[in-house]
Design an enzyme around this catalytic site. Sequence first.
Site, PDB file in Angstrom:
ATOM      1  N   ASP A 144      36.589  33.596  36.161  1.00  0.00           N
ATOM      2  CA  ASP A 144      37.893  33.046  35.766  1.00  0.00           C
ATOM      3  C   ASP A 144      38.597  32.292  36.888  1.00  0.00           C
ATOM      4  O   ASP A 144      39.578  31.583  36.636  1.00  0.00           O
ATOM      5  CB  ASP A 144      38.812  34.165  35.273  1.00  0.00           C
ATOM      6  CG  ASP A 144      38.335  34.773  33.965  1.00  0.00           C
ATOM      7  OD1 ASP A 144      37.710  34.041  33.167  1.00  0.00           O
ATOM      8  OD2 ASP A 144      38.584  35.966  33.742  1.00  0.00           O
ATOM      9  N   MET A 190      35.550  30.804  28.468  1.00  0.00           N
ATOM     10  CA  MET A 190      36.279  31.966  28.962  1.00  0.00           C
ATOM     11  C   MET A 190      37.536  31.540  29.708  1.00  0.00           C
ATOM     12  O   MET A 190      37.670  30.398  30.140  1.00  0.00           O
ATOM     13  CB  MET A 190      35.381  32.813  29.857  1.00  0.00           C
ATOM     14  CG  MET A 190      34.284  33.545  29.103  1.00  0.00           C
ATOM     15  SD  MET A 190      33.203  34.494  30.207  1.00  0.00           S
ATOM     16  CE  MET A 190      32.193  35.370  29.010  1.00  0.00           C
ATOM     17  N   ARG A 192      41.177  34.049  30.017  1.00  0.00           N
ATOM     18  CA  ARG A 192      42.196  34.730  29.221  1.00  0.00           C
ATOM     19  C   ARG A 192      43.603  34.229  29.543  1.00  0.00           C
ATOM     20  O   ARG A 192      44.392  33.940  28.661  1.00  0.00           O
ATOM     21  CB  ARG A 192      42.104  36.234  29.475  1.00  0.00           C
ATOM     22  CG  ARG A 192      43.068  37.080  28.685  1.00  0.00           C
ATOM     23  CD  ARG A 192      42.865  38.534  29.028  1.00  0.00           C
ATOM     24  NE  ARG A 192      41.476  38.929  28.813  1.00  0.00           N
ATOM     25  CZ  ARG A 192      41.004  39.340  27.648  1.00  0.00           C
ATOM     26  NH1 ARG A 192      41.805  39.420  26.604  1.00  0.00           N
ATOM     27  NH2 ARG A 192      39.735  39.680  27.526  1.00  0.00           N
ATOM     28  N   GLU A 247      39.724  30.512  25.777  1.00  0.00           N
ATOM     29  CA  GLU A 247      39.875  31.639  24.853  1.00  0.00           C
ATOM     30  C   GLU A 247      41.305  32.178  24.845  1.00  0.00           C
ATOM     31  O   GLU A 247      41.739  32.796  23.881  1.00  0.00           O
ATOM     32  CB  GLU A 247      38.919  32.775  25.229  1.00  0.00           C
ATOM     33  CG  GLU A 247      39.211  33.409  26.586  1.00  0.00           C
ATOM     34  CD  GLU A 247      38.281  34.563  26.927  1.00  0.00           C
ATOM     35  OE1 GLU A 247      37.544  35.015  26.035  1.00  0.00           O
ATOM     36  OE2 GLU A 247      38.302  35.008  28.095  1.00  0.00           O
ATOM     37  N   GLN A 299      27.588  31.046  29.445  1.00  0.00           N
ATOM     38  CA  GLN A 299      28.206  30.321  30.553  1.00  0.00           C
ATOM     39  C   GLN A 299      28.141  31.092  31.866  1.00  0.00           C
ATOM     40  O   GLN A 299      28.061  30.501  32.937  1.00  0.00           O
ATOM     41  CB  GLN A 299      29.659  29.975  30.216  1.00  0.00           C
ATOM     42  CG  GLN A 299      30.583  31.170  30.041  1.00  0.00           C
ATOM     43  CD  GLN A 299      31.849  30.832  29.292  1.00  0.00           C
ATOM     44  OE1 GLN A 299      32.648  30.026  29.757  1.00  0.00           O
ATOM     45  NE2 GLN A 299      32.036  31.445  28.137  1.00  0.00           N
TER      46      GLN A 299
END
Length: 419
Positions: A144, A190, A192, A247, A299
Amino acid sequence: MAQHNAFYAQSGGVTAVINASACGVIEACRRHDDRIGKVYAGHNGIIGALTEDLIDVSQESDEAIAALRHTPAGAFGSCRYKLKDIETHRTQYERLIEVFRAHDIRYFFYNGGGDSADTCLKVSQLSEKMGYPLTAIHVPKTVDNDLPITDNSPGFGSVAKYIATSTLEASLDIASMCATSTKVFVLEVMGRHAGWIAAAGALAGQGEGDPPHLVIFPEIDFDRAAVMARVEESVKKCGYCVIVVSEGARYEDGTFLADSGNTDAFGHRQLGGVAPTLAGMIKQDLGYKYHWAVADYLQRAARHLASKTDVDQAYAVGEKAVELALDGQNAKMPAIKRISDEPYAWTVEAAPLADVANREKFMPRDFIREDGFGITEQCRRYLAPLIQGEDFPPFENGLPKVAKLAKHRVERKLPEFKL
């Protein structure tokens, strides 16, 4: 000097390069065998320490450890298990110290993201209170890219390369078919709370009008009318529209577009799929034929397309973690410091865990275009070096060759512990 043992564990979602960090830790420990005796790894992360399920990494061959550098996922097993507040769940932390004491473990290397940094810090603090000489070092990892202090997080560069490549290749596919078939393609990635991975998809476009035509970030409130207007404009102008969506895309009130209503072991909301949700909106509002895809585990597992920069950095932070520990620097994290963009240069420095734990790094507003649907040149300068270089794994029988570990278990010395 006296020898003491080391413990290494992997935490949270794995990456294409977390094993490269493991390789860096283990090989550095082996180079300092005058001070570090055995290296143990937790089977399934911190759970392995709590249950005294330890792997004796010292019995693995040099060749097997070297192969970790080109093997994706977590070779020793990872977990989503968060140690709770130290005041109300003190027994878990005390159990860790008991296991470390029983196996003469004085060095603790915890490879993970923000939650892992918090655990590492708490273990360091408790060991000091209990009078046990433990050096705790957090080894950074997260696809992330949301860890603070470090310029970028190991694991991100390879995901960024995969998403940028996939966006480019899928865009060519859609462009080939749009005259008589699919008009809209939505790729869910991805991220969040932070839109770094979605931003990487924008690297696929080199000029004005190039796909992706929209990038949807968690940092920008989702405006359905504005998104539909841009999709329609793209289809009319280009014949098709490619969208990369995080996402974690959310409305102004903070509600996720794809909130499933559940939470994971870390207390994070579980998301149910923003790509089909967004594609359904487009079909309902505009009537366009669509396809959507969720990059999901692909990924973060795509070691065959890893960024060499990312692999090198992942190894370097693992190696640096051992150097910091042997230098007596407790409760630290090796952080990547960018020296320059062109030519790209970086180094690794120590960062206090207190400045890392439970903090997130979001996309700066000046990295996102004014209209909210793409990246700025400043962001492109930041991202571009992170996907540079290829580091292909060896292949055998047409497939990537991966590490195969013996994973010899260490004999337990303590009573059973219930999680």
